[in-house]
Design a protein around this motif. Structure first.
Motif, PDB file in Angstrom:
ATOM      1  N   GLY A 110      10.540   8.315 -13.385  1.00  0.00           N
ATOM      2  CA  GLY A 110      11.454   6.925 -12.655  1.00  0.00           C
ATOM      3  C   GLY A 110      11.564   7.769 -11.961  1.00  0.00           C
ATOM      4  O   GLY A 110      12.523   7.149 -10.780  1.00  0.00           O
ATOM      5  N   ALA A 111      12.180   8.926 -10.852  1.00  0.00           N
ATOM      6  CA  ALA A 111      12.227   9.989  -9.933  1.00  0.00           C
ATOM      7  C   ALA A 111      11.686   8.243  -8.954  1.00  0.00           C
ATOM      8  O   ALA A 111      11.996   7.703  -7.919  1.00  0.00           O
ATOM      9  N   HIS A 112       9.776   8.648  -8.968  1.00  0.00           N
ATOM     10  CA  HIS A 112       9.352   7.865  -8.679  1.00  0.00           C
ATOM     11  C   HIS A 112       9.222   6.209  -8.163  1.00  0.00           C
ATOM     12  O   HIS A 112       8.905   5.855  -7.157  1.00  0.00           O
ATOM     13  N   GLU A 123      11.787   4.994  -8.077  1.00  0.00           N
ATOM     14  CA  GLU A 123      13.002   4.654  -7.945  1.00  0.00           C
ATOM     15  C   GLU A 123      12.828   5.181  -6.024  1.00  0.00           C
ATOM     16  O   GLU A 123      13.272   4.551  -5.146  1.00  0.00           O
ATOM     17  N   ARG A 124      11.722   5.739  -6.262  1.00  0.00           N
ATOM     18  CA  ARG A 124      11.602   6.230  -4.389  1.00  0.00           C
ATOM     19  C   ARG A 124      10.596   5.044  -4.853  1.00  0.00           C
ATOM     20  O   ARG A 124      10.429   4.256  -3.310  1.00  0.00           O
ATOM     21  N   LEU A 167      11.267   2.127  -5.252  1.00  0.00           N
ATOM     22  CA  LEU A 167      12.083   1.265  -5.138  1.00  0.00           C
ATOM     23  C   LEU A 167      12.736   1.288  -3.114  1.00  0.00           C
ATOM     24  O   LEU A 167      13.273  -0.219  -2.861  1.00  0.00           O
ATOM     25  N   ARG A 168      13.325   2.193  -2.669  1.00  0.00           N
ATOM     26  CA  ARG A 168      14.245   2.537  -1.615  1.00  0.00           C
ATOM     27  C   ARG A 168      12.720   1.645  -0.659  1.00  0.00           C
ATOM     28  O   ARG A 168      13.746   1.027   0.752  1.00  0.00           O
ATOM     29  N   ILE A 169      11.506   1.112  -0.638  1.00  0.00           N
ATOM     30  CA  ILE A 169      10.817   1.087  -0.205  1.00  0.00           C
ATOM     31  C   ILE A 169      10.736  -0.655  -0.786  1.00  0.00           C
ATOM     32  O   ILE A 169      10.315  -1.557   0.882  1.00  0.00           O
ATOM     33  N   PRO A 186       0.670   3.981  -4.289  1.00  0.00           N
ATOM     34  CA  PRO A 186       0.285   5.619  -4.676  1.00  0.00           C
ATOM     35  C   PRO A 186       1.370   6.020  -5.666  1.00  0.00           C
ATOM     36  O   PRO A 186       1.563   6.395  -6.445  1.00  0.00           O
ATOM     37  N   LEU A 187       3.197   5.415  -5.417  1.00  0.00           N
ATOM     38  CA  LEU A 187       4.020   5.464  -5.929  1.00  0.00           C
ATOM     39  C   LEU A 187       3.802   5.557  -7.958  1.00  0.00           C
ATOM     40  O   LEU A 187       4.659   6.023  -8.763  1.00  0.00           O
ATOM     41  N   TRP A 195      11.304  -2.497 -10.488  1.00  0.00           N
ATOM     42  CA  TRP A 195      12.460  -2.964 -11.743  1.00  0.00           C
ATOM     43  C   TRP A 195      12.037  -2.819 -12.666  1.00  0.00           C
ATOM     44  O   TRP A 195      13.027  -2.337 -14.205  1.00  0.00           O
ATOM     45  N   PRO A 248       0.927  -1.220   0.116  1.00  0.00           N
ATOM     46  CA  PRO A 248      -0.224   0.318   0.012  1.00  0.00           C
ATOM     47  C   PRO A 248       0.701   0.748  -0.117  1.00  0.00           C
ATOM     48  O   PRO A 248       0.075   2.423  -0.181  1.00  0.00           O
ATOM     49  N   ALA A 249       2.308   0.915   0.460  1.00  0.00           N
ATOM     50  CA  ALA A 249       3.007   2.650   0.144  1.00  0.00           C
ATOM     51  C   ALA A 249       3.039   2.808  -0.890  1.00  0.00           C
ATOM     52  O   ALA A 249       3.423   3.838  -1.418  1.00  0.00           O
ATOM     53  N   PRO A 278      12.715  -2.532  -2.243  1.00  0.00           N
ATOM     54  CA  PRO A 278      13.839  -3.149  -2.908  1.00  0.00           C
ATOM     55  C   PRO A 278      13.794  -4.393  -4.065  1.00  0.00           C
ATOM     56  O   PRO A 278      14.780  -4.528  -4.714  1.00  0.00           O
ATOM     57  N   ARG A 279      13.110  -5.165  -3.571  1.00  0.00           N
ATOM     58  CA  ARG A 279      13.536  -6.487  -3.776  1.00  0.00           C
ATOM     59  C   ARG A 279      11.708  -7.193  -4.824  1.00  0.00           C
ATOM     60  O   ARG A 279      11.417  -7.993  -4.951  1.00  0.00           O
TER      61      ARG A 279
END
Lengths: 147, 781
Positions: free
Chosen positions: A64-66, A68-69, A71-73, A46-47, A81, A42-43, A75-76
């Protein structure tokens, strides 16, 4: 006459291979409805939504920036990706597209649909880079993913 | 013109009394006079034009050199995040949030057991402005359980806190300021300023003769509170700070003040003044403007200062160091109260306000918020990466906002582990106090973001940065490159391949004989490859490297993202080559997953008004295929489970599957450890600056820092998704032959399908059965 013989042989061979490839099912496999291959949390949802909207409007950089953000939450998450790979592909950043799709593949064990799409992205990226042999291999791998 | 005319008439009168012959000369003289006056007017207007140009350029061009501001990563809050209430509160304190009973102001919070209520500040990120939000965060079982917007539409999925400011890149003159807009400046500040400095500000045209006269009278009558200069003149003076007190300068100042008022509105002039005025020094940093002064003296935004604080700041303008509230509190207090009194006299505050404000203490925070960065080592990495894209002067003047990847918690853990362990090691090993040095770099294993850099045992010291600039021999840290070269396609070796660890002598023309030794000075005969790496045997590794070829190993290194020294000698294989901590971080970043990802310290750069300028996107390239990466990671995990890295088990649970490698150099000069968990890559170096023996092995020194650092942070296990084309086989480790579970001395190792040994060890069940199984395996693999 000889041609006919060859053809017959070919048909027989094909039949043989087909027999090898398709195991006769005990029961017909249940038709699985097409679900989202790798749902996101759920986090991140929206991204991902915002990234897709931005990308559809041609705003690839912020899209792309969204991602990447996101993916920080997570990452797998192979879907994220892959989304990023697709954006890089459209941006003409082919090496990046290939790298991201490969990364997605490395996390997508068992997700044949995702993997198929990843290999397609890799194939298109390699074609654009002039690596036609590599592209062919990728497209072949895309075809080999179980349906 | 009038004067010219009258003069010529008077000379005409005189000419009547003088002989006529003089008249041509007089006529000539008149001409000279006229021309001279014309020239003077021309020169004067030229000069005024020049001043006009100068002042307009100064005012309009770049009014202020704004330092680049550098931010840490923002904390992302979302349900499910592993975070406790105490940790959130710690983050909020780091951001300068204040604890209050009811958080209504941006930048405040309240903590009650498992609930934290807070109000964020407006903040402009690269993807736009995030307005201040009041937020209720509930915690349960060490995680964020619920995120709710107070007075909003229920629960929130995700929210960023504003990021911590971690430093600036200052202009050459070290001017620092926080820009404020006139609309953000509280009326009490403007009232105090105008009352004290220039009461007729809104009525004069830059220069105020009446003010000047009054100042003169006041000064003579001993009530010297007012200077004669208008705010406009003071602004001009501040623009061209010079201490000379000459009539000429004063004249220039007046002309420029008049010119400024012709071109610009009062509000523009006032706003510029508020941002320009000088409030003294903080070390070598010059404090300019009310915005920064408010942060520097009261540690709060200008909007929030009260009447007495406003009066103090305004009072200081007369002499920032003479009235310094930190060094001259008595004097500053007297001055502040004088300002308050004159405000009351002028009627801008009433007596009640005066009485209330006058008894307040100065309210100055004891220690100013840091001007210099608490993380100079990280900042120098940021600066270095920025200089690839920006001119240094732009970094120092354009007010760029730099969003970095620094994680303050990781940074703190790294500093504590390094500093604490160094002291402990010195006392344990009877080493001279403060003789050891060290460096640490931590990055995110998944995306290469650098989370922490420590450049030495005094992390606040801005000098030599050992993480980036100290090039030291890496010892066995380099070995994974050799084993990767051996394992990768065409898979000449497997983890079970027996390597020869018997004496080795290399004779090459033109170089000294080379006879590598093991650390234990023993030779170990045939050893399976994975164990050679785990035990860090040098002789068998060197033999393997020579067999593969030094150039080929160097090629592998390059692929992993490290540029090896040239030319490569055999001894390079055992790590006589020197690298930085940063380079080793790049190497292990690639090993952690097989994708080359450059360590990045910056996410994006925004202009000073929040427009995105540049992104530093994530870039990945697969350089190790999945199966080979799986094999090598397994071998690096063996280092920790059974090899030289076993000491980590004191710090971290085995279930994490930590992968890493120790490194020790000749005579124990350098102690290294590098490795990764599922989410972090870290490299630690210990040694002495004078390159004397430090007396520590990799395991005895750097490993303990690594362990303590990683144990202090949240870790995820190394999750190896088994790639296609890998099978696990039981191996008898002494012989490297296929065996079975339950046999003595066996280990289960992964193999690329088709490469596992065919020969079976004697234990492995009845021969016939084995044969049948092998037949099946051959058919079905």
């Amino acid at each position: 006459m000889r041609r006919l013989l060859v053809r017959t042989l070919l048909v027989m061979l094909a039949g043989l291979f087909a027999g090898c490839a398709v195991r006769p099912p005990v029961a017909p496999p249940p038709k699985v409805p097409e679900v989202e291959v790798e749902p996101v949390g759920p986090a991140v949802a929206p991204l991902l939504r915002a990234a897709r909207e931005l990308a559809s409007a041609g705003d690839l950089e912020p899209a792309g920036a969204h991602l990447e953000r996101a993916l920080r939450i997570e990452p797998r998450n192979p879907l994220l990706w892959q989304e990023l790979a697709r954006i890089r592909l459209v941006q003409g950043l082919y090496r990046q597209a290939e790298g991201m799709a490969a990364r997605s593949n490395s996390l997508a064990a068992g997700h044949s649909q995702l993997r198929r799409e990843n290999w397609r992205i890799i194939g298109r990226a390699r074609n654009a880079l002039g690596d036609h042999q590599g592209a062919k291999e990728a497209f072949d791998l895309a075809g080999q993913q179980p349906p | 013109m009038k004067r010219l005319f009258s003069r010529s008439t008077s000379s005409g009168k005189r000419s009547a009394r003088r002989p006529a012959r003089k008249s041509p000369r007089r006529f000539f003289g008149k001409k000279i006079l006229l021309a001279g006056l014309l020239l003077a007017v021309l020169l004067a207007s030229g000069y005024v034009l020049h001043l006009d140009f100068v002042i307009r350029e100064r005012f309009e061009g770049r009014r202020f050199a704004l330092p680049a501001r550098v931010y840490a990563r923002p904390l992302e809050l979302y349900p499910g995040l592993q975070l406790t209430a105490a940790e959130l509160v710690e983050e909020l304190r780091l951001l300068g949030y204040r604890e209050t009973a009811s958080p209504r102001e941006p930048g405040s919070y309240r903590w009650r057991e498992s609930r934290v209520t807070l109000k964020t500040r407006d903040f402009t990120f690269a993807d736009g402005m995030q307005p201040a939000t009041t937020l209720q965060v509930d915690f349960a079982e060490g995680r964020v359980a619920r995120l709710e917007r107070v007075g909003g539409d229920g629960h929130l999925a995700l929210l960023r806190l504003d990021p911590a400011l971690i430093g600036g890149i200052y202009p050459g003159n070290n001017e620092d300021r926080v820009l404020v807009r006139l609309s953000e400046v509280p009326q009490r500040v403007l009232d105090a300023l105008i009352t004290v400095e220039d009461v007729r500000f809104y009525r004069h045209r830059g220069v105020d003769p009446r003010g000047l006269a009054r100042a003169l009278v006041m000064t003579l009558s001993g009530r010297s509170l007012q200077g004669g200069s208008t705010l406009t003149q003071q602004l001009v003076k501040n623009f061209f700070l010079s201490s000379e007190r000459t009539v000429r300068r004063k004249l220039n100042e007046m002309i420029m003040a008049l010119l400024l008022e012709i071109h610009y509105s009062k509000d523009e002039i006032l706003e510029t003044y508020l941002n320009e005025v000088y409030f003294g020094q903080d070390g070598n940093r010059a404090i300019h403007g009310f915005g920064l002064a408010s942060a520097h003296f009261f540690d709060k935004p200008l909007m929030q200062i009260d009447l007495s604080e406003a009066a103090l700041l305004v009072g200081m303008l007369k002499g920032p160091s003479y009235y310094s509230p930190r060094r001259q509190p008595e004097r500053a207090l007297g001055r502040r109260n004088l300002v308050l009194a004159s405000m009351a006299e002028a009627g801008v505050i009433d007596d009640q306000q005066l009485l209330a404000a006058r008894i307040l203490p100065l309210g100055v925070v004891e220690r100013p918020p840091r001007g210099t960065s608490p993380y100079p080592a990280f900042l120098s990495l940021v600066h270095r990466q920025l200089r690839e894209n920006y001119r240094d002067q732009d970094l120092r003047s354009e007010g760029l906002q730099i969003f970095t990847t620094l994680d303050p918690w990781v940074q703190r853990a790294a500093e504590r582990a390094l500093v604490g362990r160094l002291e402990q090691l010195e006392s344990n090993w009877n080493l001279p106090a403060a003789s050891l040095q060290g460096a640490v770099l931590v990055s995110d294993a998944r995306n290469g973001e650098v989370q922490a850099v420590v450049g030495g045992r005094n992390p606040r010291y801005e000098g030599f940065n050992r993480a980036l600039d100290a090039r030291r021999p890496v010892g066995s840290l380099i070995k994974p490159a050799i084993f990767l070269t051996a394992l990768q396609p065409p898979h000449r070796y497997t983890l079970a391949s027996l390597l020869d660890d018997s004496p080795l002598l290399l004779r090459q023309p033109g170089t000294e004989d080379w006879q590598p030794q093991n650390y234990d000075k023993q030779f170990h005969g045939p050893v399976p490859l994975y164990r050679v790496l785990a035990q860090s045997y040098n002789v068998s590794t060197a033999r393997l490297g020579l067999e593969l070829g030094v150039p080929e190993v160097q090629q592998t290194l390059r692929r992993l993202g490290v540029e090896p020294e040239r030319p490569g000698y055999a001894a390079s294989l055992l790590g006589t080559d020197a690298y930085t901590v940063l380079e080793m971080a790049q190497l292990y970043q690639t090993l952690a997953g097989g994708f080359r990802i450059s360590p990045r310290a910056i996410r994006e750069v925004l202009t000073f008004d929040g427009r995105p300028l540049q992104r530093y996107p994530l870039a990945v390239e697969q350089v190790i295929d999945g199966p080979t990466s799986y094999l090598l990671t397994t071998a690096l995990q063996r280092v920790v489970t059974e090899g030289t890295g076993q000491g980590l088990n004191r710090y971290l649970p085995e279930a994490l599957g930590v992968a890493g490698k120790t490194g020790t150099t000749d005579a124990l000069r350098d102690s290294w450890f590098a490795g990764f968990t599922g989410n972090r890559v870290a490299v630690v170096w210990l040694g002495r600056d004078d390159n004397q023996p430090a007396g520590l092995t990799g395991a005895g020194g750097a490993l303990t820092v690594w362990g303590e650092l990683m144990a202090a942070l949240k870790q995820e296990p190394v999750l190896l998704a088994m790639p296609e084309g890998i099978e696990h086989v039981w191996i008898e480790s002494s012989s490297g032959r296929r065996s079975a579970a339950g046999c003595p001395d066996v280990v289960k190792l992964p193999f690329v399908v088709g490469t596992a040994p065919a020969e079976t060890a004697s234990c492995a069940t009845p021969r016939e059965k084995g044969t049948v199984r092998r037949w099946f395996e051959r058919v079905f693999r």
